[in-house]
Design an enzyme around this catalytic site. Sequence first.
Site, PDB file in Angstrom:
ATOM      1  N   GLU A  52       4.806  -5.056   8.550  1.00 55.57           N
ATOM      2  CA  GLU A  52       3.451  -4.951   7.987  1.00 55.57           C
ATOM      3  C   GLU A  52       2.983  -6.268   7.381  1.00 55.57           C
ATOM      4  O   GLU A  52       1.775  -6.508   7.251  1.00 55.57           O
ATOM      5  CB  GLU A  52       3.410  -3.863   6.917  1.00 55.57           C
ATOM      6  CG  GLU A  52       3.525  -2.456   7.466  1.00 55.57           C
ATOM      7  CD  GLU A  52       3.497  -1.401   6.369  1.00 55.57           C
ATOM      8  OE1 GLU A  52       3.304  -0.218   6.704  1.00 55.57           O
ATOM      9  OE2 GLU A  52       3.672  -1.736   5.177  1.00 55.57           O
TER      10      GLU A  52
ATOM     11  N   HIS B 224       0.831  -1.220   0.000  1.00 57.17           N
ATOM     12  CA  HIS B 224       0.000   0.000   0.000  1.00 57.17           C
ATOM     13  C   HIS B 224       0.865   1.270   0.000  1.00 57.17           C
ATOM     14  O   HIS B 224       0.530   2.264   0.637  1.00 57.17           O
ATOM     15  CB  HIS B 224      -1.007  -0.013   1.149  1.00 57.17           C
ATOM     16  CG  HIS B 224      -0.422  -0.056   2.537  1.00 57.17           C
ATOM     17  ND1 HIS B 224      -1.047  -0.729   3.560  1.00 57.17           N
ATOM     18  CD2 HIS B 224       0.691   0.492   3.081  1.00 57.17           C
ATOM     19  CE1 HIS B 224      -0.334  -0.590   4.667  1.00 57.17           C
ATOM     20  NE2 HIS B 224       0.718   0.163   4.402  1.00 57.17           N
TER      21      HIS B 224
ATOM     22  N   HIS C 132      10.982  -3.155   3.477  1.00 58.99           N
ATOM     23  CA  HIS C 132      11.364  -1.747   3.344  1.00 58.99           C
ATOM     24  C   HIS C 132      11.635  -1.145   4.718  1.00 58.99           C
ATOM     25  O   HIS C 132      11.092  -1.596   5.733  1.00 58.99           O
ATOM     26  CB  HIS C 132      10.316  -0.932   2.601  1.00 58.99           C
ATOM     27  CG  HIS C 132       8.976  -0.799   3.270  1.00 58.99           C
ATOM     28  ND1 HIS C 132       8.144  -1.869   3.527  1.00 58.99           N
ATOM     29  CD2 HIS C 132       8.292   0.299   3.687  1.00 58.99           C
ATOM     30  CE1 HIS C 132       7.021  -1.442   4.080  1.00 58.99           C
ATOM     31  NE2 HIS C 132       7.085  -0.132   4.205  1.00 58.99           N
TER      32      HIS C 132
END
Length: 301
Positions: free
Chosen positions: A240, A12, A193
């Site tokens: 995430e 996202h 990331h």
Amino acid sequence: MARITHGIACSHIPALGVASDFDKWEDPYWKPIQEGFAPTQKWEAENLPDVVILVYNDHASAFDMKIIPTFAIGCGESYKPADEGWGPRAVPDVEGHPDLAWHIAQSLILDEFDMTIINEMDVDHGLTVPLSMVFGKPAKWPVKVIPLAVNVVTYPPPSGNRCWALGEAIARAVESFPEDLNVQVWGTGGMSHQLQGPRAGLINAEWDQMFLDKLSGDTQELRHIPHIEYLRETGSEGIEMVMWLIMRGALGKETRELRRFYHVPASNTAVGHIVLEPVNGEVPPSTTVEGNNAAAQSLID
């Protein structure tokens, strides 16, 4: 009864929303990503669900350090795009499904998951970017959406095992809803990331591909990955990916991969995407102290 037919996982990254909103998909930097999602857009149009349970994390839009729910479910009628500092995205409001959402909330709480129930909130890029990547730029989102927010911003986030188990409980809740609904569960965020510190810009493509591989089949190895491995191997924001495990847990014992897309870079992160279908709908029974959710449900019916 309602049924979960497919699961989708999708990064996202906010810059993907910018590329969509400002029609940048023909730019050389963004075009490979648009081409990577185009087959899914076509597939989704042919397999359109009635409802998407969209698992995402809020980025200090609806929640801040004053209130940090581990799991929160939106039970409202609709949700507006959040202003994240540069104005709300020019995308449609998200239409909820209160009847199914309240049913899921009740079922999860009786199944001993302590959900926070939210009736009013704005939703940020964590929720709206995946909708854009799968549906493009419609005048109205073609599905109703139940937001399910997970804390992966402030320590401690939930474990992968707890997220997987929550997905199993969501499957039990959906299956007990009497209306005939086609439901998809989406897990969003990731992949590897890190946005700050000496390791900013970290990408671990090998680990990401391992994670994608193990979302298919009947292995449950992913649910046992500890927090420290996510942080070490995928950067601080790689955590995430536990939200993808809610989606995976909701699909039952075994899954089949329909398509996959992975691309680096996009705004210094890895874009990951996968579409899964359950091979069978088997999910473990409830382990609540009442014996099962149905028994607990009978106490209030």
